[in-house]
Design an enzyme around this catalytic site. Structure first.
Site, PDB file in Angstrom:
ATOM      1  N   SER A  10       0.832  -1.195   0.000  1.00 39.88           N
ATOM      2  CA  SER A  10       0.000   0.000   0.000  1.00 39.88           C
ATOM      3  C   SER A  10       0.868   1.247   0.000  1.00 39.88           C
ATOM      4  O   SER A  10       1.686   1.446   0.905  1.00 39.88           O
ATOM      5  CB  SER A  10      -0.901   0.014   1.236  1.00 39.88           C
ATOM      6  OG  SER A  10      -1.548   1.267   1.349  1.00 39.88           O
ATOM      7  N   HIS A  33      -1.340  -1.286  -4.083  1.00 35.68           N
ATOM      8  CA  HIS A  33      -2.634  -0.970  -3.489  1.00 35.68           C
ATOM      9  C   HIS A  33      -2.713   0.534  -3.311  1.00 35.68           C
ATOM     10  O   HIS A  33      -1.886   1.141  -2.621  1.00 35.68           O
ATOM     11  CB  HIS A  33      -2.763  -1.678  -2.142  1.00 35.68           C
ATOM     12  CG  HIS A  33      -4.136  -1.646  -1.559  1.00 35.68           C
ATOM     13  ND1 HIS A  33      -5.133  -2.498  -1.967  1.00 35.68           N
ATOM     14  CD2 HIS A  33      -4.686  -0.858  -0.602  1.00 35.68           C
ATOM     15  CE1 HIS A  33      -6.238  -2.258  -1.277  1.00 35.68           C
ATOM     16  NE2 HIS A  33      -5.991  -1.245  -0.440  1.00 35.68           N
ATOM     17  N   ASP A  35      -4.956   3.580  -2.019  1.00 36.97           N
ATOM     18  CA  ASP A  35      -6.084   3.947  -1.176  1.00 36.97           C
ATOM     19  C   ASP A  35      -6.597   5.338  -1.539  1.00 36.97           C
ATOM     20  O   ASP A  35      -5.845   6.316  -1.491  1.00 36.97           O
ATOM     21  CB  ASP A  35      -5.674   3.934   0.293  1.00 36.97           C
ATOM     22  CG  ASP A  35      -5.451   2.530   0.817  1.00 36.97           C
ATOM     23  OD1 ASP A  35      -6.358   1.696   0.668  1.00 36.97           O
ATOM     24  OD2 ASP A  35      -4.357   2.263   1.363  1.00 36.97           O
ATOM     25  N   MET A  37      -9.334   8.051  -0.345  1.00 37.99           N
ATOM     26  CA  MET A  37     -10.213   8.398   0.770  1.00 37.99           C
ATOM     27  C   MET A  37     -10.757   9.807   0.571  1.00 37.99           C
ATOM     28  O   MET A  37     -10.036  10.688   0.095  1.00 37.99           O
ATOM     29  CB  MET A  37      -9.454   8.323   2.093  1.00 37.99           C
ATOM     30  CG  MET A  37      -8.737   7.006   2.342  1.00 37.99           C
ATOM     31  SD  MET A  37      -7.923   7.012   3.956  1.00 37.99           S
ATOM     32  CE  MET A  37      -6.808   5.604   3.763  1.00 37.99           C
ATOM     33  N   HIS A  66      -8.417   0.976  -4.081  1.00 37.99           N
ATOM     34  CA  HIS A  66      -9.373   0.738  -2.999  1.00 37.99           C
ATOM     35  C   HIS A  66     -10.074   2.055  -2.686  1.00 37.99           C
ATOM     36  O   HIS A  66      -9.472   2.984  -2.139  1.00 37.99           O
ATOM     37  CB  HIS A  66      -8.613   0.214  -1.775  1.00 37.99           C
ATOM     38  CG  HIS A  66      -9.478  -0.037  -0.574  1.00 37.99           C
ATOM     39  ND1 HIS A  66      -8.939  -0.306   0.668  1.00 37.99           N
ATOM     40  CD2 HIS A  66     -10.828  -0.064  -0.410  1.00 37.99           C
ATOM     41  CE1 HIS A  66      -9.919  -0.486   1.529  1.00 37.99           C
ATOM     42  NE2 HIS A  66     -11.069  -0.336   0.908  1.00 37.99           N
ATOM     43  N   MET A  68     -12.306   4.162  -0.598  1.00 36.20           N
ATOM     44  CA  MET A  68     -12.953   4.374   0.692  1.00 36.20           C
ATOM     45  C   MET A  68     -13.679   5.712   0.611  1.00 36.20           C
ATOM     46  O   MET A  68     -13.285   6.704   1.216  1.00 36.20           O
ATOM     47  CB  MET A  68     -11.921   4.336   1.812  1.00 36.20           C
ATOM     48  CG  MET A  68     -11.401   2.939   2.071  1.00 36.20           C
ATOM     49  SD  MET A  68     -10.057   2.883   3.263  1.00 36.20           S
ATOM     50  CE  MET A  68      -8.662   3.037   2.138  1.00 36.20           C
ATOM     51  N   MET A 137     -11.637  -6.145   5.454  1.00 33.68           N
ATOM     52  CA  MET A 137     -10.776  -5.241   6.212  1.00 33.68           C
ATOM     53  C   MET A 137     -10.442  -5.863   7.565  1.00 33.68           C
ATOM     54  O   MET A 137     -11.330  -6.323   8.288  1.00 33.68           O
ATOM     55  CB  MET A 137     -11.471  -3.894   6.418  1.00 33.68           C
ATOM     56  CG  MET A 137     -11.722  -3.104   5.142  1.00 33.68           C
ATOM     57  SD  MET A 137     -10.193  -2.633   4.289  1.00 33.68           S
ATOM     58  CE  MET A 137      -9.376  -1.617   5.522  1.00 33.68           C
ATOM     59  N   GLY A 144      -3.396   4.084   7.993  1.00 31.16           N
ATOM     60  CA  GLY A 144      -2.407   3.022   7.966  1.00 31.16           C
ATOM     61  C   GLY A 144      -1.803   2.817   9.346  1.00 31.16           C
ATOM     62  O   GLY A 144      -2.007   3.602  10.268  1.00 31.16           O
ATOM     63  N   GLY A 145      -1.042   1.731   9.491  1.00 26.70           N
ATOM     64  CA  GLY A 145      -0.297   1.489  10.711  1.00 26.70           C
ATOM     65  C   GLY A 145      -1.094   0.914  11.863  1.00 26.70           C
ATOM     66  O   GLY A 145      -0.599   0.846  12.989  1.00 26.70           O
ATOM     67  N   ASP A 175      -6.718  -6.586   4.350  1.00 27.82           N
ATOM     68  CA  ASP A 175      -6.048  -5.275   4.370  1.00 27.82           C
ATOM     69  C   ASP A 175      -6.089  -4.735   5.786  1.00 27.82           C
ATOM     70  O   ASP A 175      -7.172  -4.495   6.324  1.00 27.82           O
ATOM     71  CB  ASP A 175      -6.764  -4.324   3.404  1.00 27.82           C
ATOM     72  CG  ASP A 175      -6.151  -2.922   3.379  1.00 27.82           C
ATOM     73  OD1 ASP A 175      -5.132  -2.695   4.055  1.00 27.82           O
ATOM     74  OD2 ASP A 175      -6.703  -2.065   2.665  1.00 27.82           O
ATOM     75  N   GLY A 197       1.318  -2.289   4.190  1.00 30.12           N
ATOM     76  CA  GLY A 197       1.811  -0.930   4.066  1.00 30.12           C
ATOM     77  C   GLY A 197       3.105  -0.708   4.807  1.00 30.12           C
ATOM     78  O   GLY A 197       4.193  -0.813   4.254  1.00 30.12           O
ATOM     79  N   SER A 198       3.006  -0.444   6.107  1.00 31.34           N
ATOM     80  CA  SER A 198       4.198  -0.106   6.886  1.00 31.34           C
ATOM     81  C   SER A 198       5.165  -1.268   7.007  1.00 31.34           C
ATOM     82  O   SER A 198       6.375  -1.058   7.125  1.00 31.34           O
ATOM     83  CB  SER A 198       3.782   0.380   8.282  1.00 31.34           C
ATOM     84  OG  SER A 198       2.936  -0.552   8.932  1.00 31.34           O
TER      85      SER A 198
END
Length: 220
Positions: A10, A33, A35, A37, A66, A68, A137, A144-145, A175, A197-198
């Site tokens: 991500s 990926h 995101d 938003m 994705h 959102m 999800m 994230g994180g 995810d 992601g992280s």
């Protein structure tokens, strides 16, 4: 795990000031990926269609977008038209999810639907043949994180059973909080596609982190 493993890093965790190099760093992954938003469906605001179009032009791997966002029925088709390989909309936000899934496919993208951690799977099981991917999800969407929510694991199991029972070819994506340890839990439950992601972009060696995730998922 009998399913093939796909890793989708991500870019929510990437350095946006050096985005092209950050995309090249994950060239060994299966997709990126992305995101999107809108600060309405989720309490955060990220990149929109113009930047996604730019990412599409320079990314060495396919885009897994994705959304959102509120009103995906209106906005999701534009991301398919922009060249995204897969477009995910949230069941909680879509007014006509079957129509939207069919529209995305007609535009050449894979259709994907996401469910928040508390959203029940069962009302959507009959819709599986309309989808190319189902995203569960494993954190609350928006940031994230976050830590992996193990309460979603039983839903992953039920989704795997439903997909296998339907005979449809549907990827099962998770995810949120995916690490070398939690990917084993999700993979054992039946997931085959993993957003990280992280745990990727926070590593000293991004390619090694991707390879490590693959190895962890494949140890089952």
């Amino acid at each position: 795990m009998s399913q093939a493993c796909s890793i989708h890093p991500s870019i929510l965790s990437a350095d946006f000031m050096n985005l092209e190099s950050e995309l090249n760093a994950i060239a060994t992954a299966d997709a990126v990926h992305v995101d999107v938003m809108d600060n309405h469906f989720v309490p955060n605001l990220t990149l929109g269609l113009p930047l996604v179009e730019g990412i599409q032009r320079v990314s060495p791997i396919p885009l897994d977008v994705h959304l959102m966002i509120s009103d995906p029925d209106r906005w999701a088709p534009a991301y398919a038209e922009a060249g995204a390989a897969s477009v995910t909309f949230h069941a909680e936000a879509a007014t006509a999810p079957i129509k939207l899934a069919r529209t995305l496919r007609s535009l050449g993208a894979k259709s994907s639907m996401a469910l928040r951690p508390v959203t029940a799977l069962e009302p959507y099981i009959d819709m599986l043949p309309e989808l190319d991917m189902l995203l569960l999800m494993t954190v609350e969407p928006g940031f994230g994180g976050q830590a992996f929510l193990d309460v979603v694991v039983p839903k992953i199991r039920r989704a795997r059973a439903a997909i296998d029972g339907s005979g449809a070819s549907v990827a099962l994506q998770v995810d949120g909080g995916v690490t070398a340890e939690t990917i084993k839990i999700a993979a054992e439950a039946g997931a085959d596609t993993f957003v990280a992601g992280s745990s990727v972009y926070g590593a000293d060696d991004v390619a090694a982190a991707i390879a490590g995730l693959r190895a962890s998922a494949a140890t089952l």
